[in-house]
Design a protein around this motif. Structure first.
Motif, PDB file in Angstrom:
ATOM      1  N   GLU A 260       0.831  -1.203   0.000  1.00 11.53           N
ATOM      2  CA  GLU A 260       0.000   0.000   0.000  1.00 11.53           C
ATOM      3  C   GLU A 260       0.865   1.252   0.000  1.00 11.53           C
ATOM      4  O   GLU A 260       0.543   2.248  -0.670  1.00 11.53           O
ATOM      5  CB  GLU A 260      -0.923  -0.011   1.222  1.00 11.53           C
ATOM      6  N   ASN A 261       1.965   1.231   0.734  1.00 10.88           N
ATOM      7  CA  ASN A 261       2.862   2.379   0.765  1.00 10.88           C
ATOM      8  C   ASN A 261       3.508   2.611  -0.600  1.00 10.88           C
ATOM      9  O   ASN A 261       3.683   3.759  -1.038  1.00 10.88           O
ATOM     10  CB  ASN A 261       3.935   2.155   1.826  1.00 10.88           C
ATOM     11  N   THR A 262       3.842   1.524  -1.298  1.00 14.00           N
ATOM     12  CA  THR A 262       4.432   1.651  -2.631  1.00 14.00           C
ATOM     13  C   THR A 262       3.452   2.290  -3.605  1.00 14.00           C
ATOM     14  O   THR A 262       3.799   3.178  -4.391  1.00 14.00           O
ATOM     15  CB  THR A 262       4.860   0.266  -3.151  1.00 14.00           C
ATOM     16  N   VAL A 263       2.188   1.827  -3.532  1.00 21.26           N
ATOM     17  CA  VAL A 263       1.160   2.404  -4.400  1.00 21.26           C
ATOM     18  C   VAL A 263       0.956   3.882  -4.079  1.00 21.26           C
ATOM     19  O   VAL A 263       0.820   4.725  -4.985  1.00 21.26           O
ATOM     20  CB  VAL A 263      -0.164   1.624  -4.242  1.00 21.26           C
ATOM     21  N   ARG A 266       3.733   5.969  -5.549  1.00 15.65           N
ATOM     22  CA  ARG A 266       3.612   6.133  -6.999  1.00 15.65           C
ATOM     23  C   ARG A 266       2.541   7.164  -7.337  1.00 15.65           C
ATOM     24  O   ARG A 266       2.741   8.016  -8.220  1.00 15.65           O
ATOM     25  CB  ARG A 266       3.280   4.798  -7.642  1.00 15.65           C
ATOM     26  N   LEU A 267       1.411   7.069  -6.656  1.00 14.67           N
ATOM     27  CA  LEU A 267       0.347   8.043  -6.903  1.00 14.67           C
ATOM     28  C   LEU A 267       0.808   9.456  -6.562  1.00 14.67           C
ATOM     29  O   LEU A 267       0.524  10.426  -7.292  1.00 14.67           O
ATOM     30  CB  LEU A 267      -0.898   7.672  -6.097  1.00 14.67           C
ATOM     31  N   ALA A 268       1.532   9.597  -5.430  1.00 12.08           N
ATOM     32  CA  ALA A 268       2.030  10.908  -5.031  1.00 12.08           C
ATOM     33  C   ALA A 268       3.038  11.452  -6.037  1.00 12.08           C
ATOM     34  O   ALA A 268       3.066  12.669  -6.324  1.00 12.08           O
ATOM     35  CB  ALA A 268       2.640  10.836  -3.639  1.00 12.08           C
ATOM     36  N   SER A 269       3.863  10.559  -6.582  1.00 11.44           N
ATOM     37  CA  SER A 269       4.868  10.998  -7.555  1.00 11.44           C
ATOM     38  C   SER A 269       4.201  11.532  -8.821  1.00 11.44           C
ATOM     39  O   SER A 269       4.554  12.618  -9.325  1.00 11.44           O
ATOM     40  CB  SER A 269       5.790   9.827  -7.906  1.00 11.44           C
ATOM     41  N   TRP A 270       3.233  10.771  -9.337  1.00 10.19           N
ATOM     42  CA  TRP A 270       2.549  11.242 -10.546  1.00 10.19           C
ATOM     43  C   TRP A 270       1.748  12.507 -10.273  1.00 10.19           C
ATOM     44  O   TRP A 270       1.662  13.398 -11.129  1.00 10.19           O
ATOM     45  CB  TRP A 270       1.631  10.137 -11.085  1.00 10.19           C
ATOM     46  N   ARG A 319      12.288   8.828  -9.900  1.00 10.57           N
ATOM     47  CA  ARG A 319      12.798   7.537 -10.389  1.00 10.57           C
ATOM     48  C   ARG A 319      14.081   7.166  -9.661  1.00 10.57           C
ATOM     49  O   ARG A 319      14.279   6.012  -9.257  1.00 10.57           O
ATOM     50  CB  ARG A 319      13.050   7.620 -11.900  1.00 10.57           C
ATOM     51  N   ARG A 320      14.909   8.136  -9.471  1.00 12.69           N
ATOM     52  CA  ARG A 320      16.178   7.896  -8.778  1.00 12.69           C
ATOM     53  C   ARG A 320      15.935   7.558  -7.311  1.00 12.69           C
ATOM     54  O   ARG A 320      16.684   6.780  -6.721  1.00 12.69           O
ATOM     55  CB  ARG A 320      17.056   9.143  -8.908  1.00 12.69           C
ATOM     56  N   ALA A 321      14.905   8.150  -6.711  1.00 12.32           N
ATOM     57  CA  ALA A 321      14.587   7.871  -5.296  1.00 12.32           C
ATOM     58  C   ALA A 321      13.860   6.544  -5.102  1.00 12.32           C
ATOM     59  O   ALA A 321      13.647   6.130  -3.969  1.00 12.32           O
ATOM     60  CB  ALA A 321      13.749   9.014  -4.744  1.00 12.32           C
ATOM     61  N   GLY A 322      13.487   5.887  -6.219  1.00 11.96           N
ATOM     62  CA  GLY A 322      12.810   4.605  -6.103  1.00 11.96           C
ATOM     63  C   GLY A 322      11.318   4.681  -5.920  1.00 11.96           C
ATOM     64  O   GLY A 322      10.664   3.673  -5.578  1.00 11.96           O
ATOM     65  N   TRP A 323      10.749   5.849  -6.146  1.00 16.66           N
ATOM     66  CA  TRP A 323       9.305   5.996  -5.999  1.00 16.66           C
ATOM     67  C   TRP A 323       8.564   5.609  -7.274  1.00 16.66           C
ATOM     68  O   TRP A 323       7.365   5.369  -7.227  1.00 16.66           O
ATOM     69  CB  TRP A 323       8.964   7.449  -5.639  1.00 16.66           C
ATOM     70  N   LEU A 324       9.230   5.561  -8.374  1.00 12.84           N
ATOM     71  CA  LEU A 324       8.625   5.202  -9.657  1.00 12.84           C
ATOM     72  C   LEU A 324       9.435   4.080 -10.318  1.00 12.84           C
ATOM     73  O   LEU A 324      10.609   3.903 -10.037  1.00 12.84           O
ATOM     74  CB  LEU A 324       8.559   6.407 -10.594  1.00 12.84           C
TER      75      LEU A 324
END
Length: 324
Positions: A260-263, A266-270, A319-324
């Protein structure tokens, strides 16, 4: 229904006898009678109570059923209650639980099996093949019945451990958290059912290892110690499975939180990327008359390029931080 009614003299089978003839053989001190009943009716139990002079309280236990595994002494007669455990057809179904009650006196053994398809014909063949041990009388039959019931717990333990290993192998699979929690819950319920059959019997059997052992069990005290050792091993396996199941549930819930944290990241990044685009578009979308960018020949293309570059930079950082 009556399964067997057999008389033995000095460890050797004499004959199959009628229920009415039981009292005649009990008068012979060198003879003991072994009777087996399956899903006995109240009338059959009362008949056996009359033939063996059984205590009313002990017989009432069998009539009511659903007894906790225990050992009780009524005069010279020892009453034993055990649960029979069978693995269900499906791994998600609860265990099938039956019950066997045993009355052991100086020269008789009465076993009553209820709600179970497991039988003790193999136990009778085994004891009859060892007349030197069967010479010990009712105590050895009591041991043989207990040993048979306890040995049938081992395949159930092996099945539950195998099921636990299969679940553990799937814990880190993506998208399987919900099904794993459900499987772990069903497994935990079956482990607890098995524990309710093993732990009280282990506690009761431990009392037969003390200095005050009933006369019927005294000749086979060493054999009963072996049954107690088997119960201790099974109980240790059950405790280990309980701890592993609890740990697996915690790990599965943690995996759910991680997913859930990963999702969410990703949503926060976009959302952040589109926020940059929206902010720049909002600046150039204001309706002021004197905006220098509005009269540039290539202003529109330059605005798009700046917006794309800004969004690309933000995307690269996420992307570099691993969020995407």
């Amino acid at each position: 229904m009556l399964v067997n009614c057999v008389a033995y003299r000095r460890g050797v089978k004499v004959a199959d006898i009628a229920v009415e003839a039981i009292s005649d053989h009990l008068d012979d001190h060198d003879t003991f009678v072994w009777v087996a009943l399956k899903d006995a009716t109240v009338e059959e139990l009362r008949t056996m109570q009359h033939e063996f002079n059984l205590h009313d309280v002990a017989v009432d236990h069998v009539v009511r059923g659903n007894q906790r595994p225990k050992i009780e002494l009524y005069g010279s007669c020892l009453y034993l209650s055990m649960q029979l455990v069978e693995q269900a057809g499906s791994s998600e179904q609860p265990l099938r639980m039956g019950e066997v009650s045993v009355f052991a006196g100086p020269n008789f053994v009465l076993s009553v099996r209820n709600h179970s398809q497991l039988d003790f014909l193999g136990v009778r063949r085994r004891t009859e093949a060892e007349p030197e041990l069967l010479r010990l009388g009712a105590g050895f039959v009591l041991y043989a019945l207990m040993d048979s019931v306890v040995d049938r717990y081992f395949p159930v333990v092996d099945f539950l451990e195998s099921e636990l290993e299969r679940i553990e192998n799937d814990i880190f699979s993506n998208g399987s958290a919900r099904s794993n929690v459900e499987r772990l819950y069903h497994l935990k319920r079956r482990v607890m059912e098995l524990r309710r059959a093993v732990a009280p019997l282990r506690e009761a059997l431990g009392e037969l290892q003390g200095p005050r052992v009933p006369a019927v069990a005294a000749p086979v005290k060493e054999y009963l110690r072996d049954v107690l050792d088997h119960l201790s091993r099974i109980n240790a396996s059950i405790d280990s499975m309980r701890e592993t199941v609890n740990t697996a549930i915690q790990v599965t819930l943690s995996m759910t939180g991680i997913e859930e944290n990963t999702v969410a990241k990703r949503l926060a990044s976009w959302a952040a990327i589109f926020a940059v685009w929206t902010a720049l578009a909002g600046v150039w979308g204001m309706n002021f008359e004197f905006m220098p960018e509005l009269r540039l020949r290539y202003g529109y293309a330059m605005a798009l390029a700046v917006m794309a570059a800004a969004c690309g930079t933000v995307y690269w950082r996420f992307r570099r931080a691993g969020w995407l």
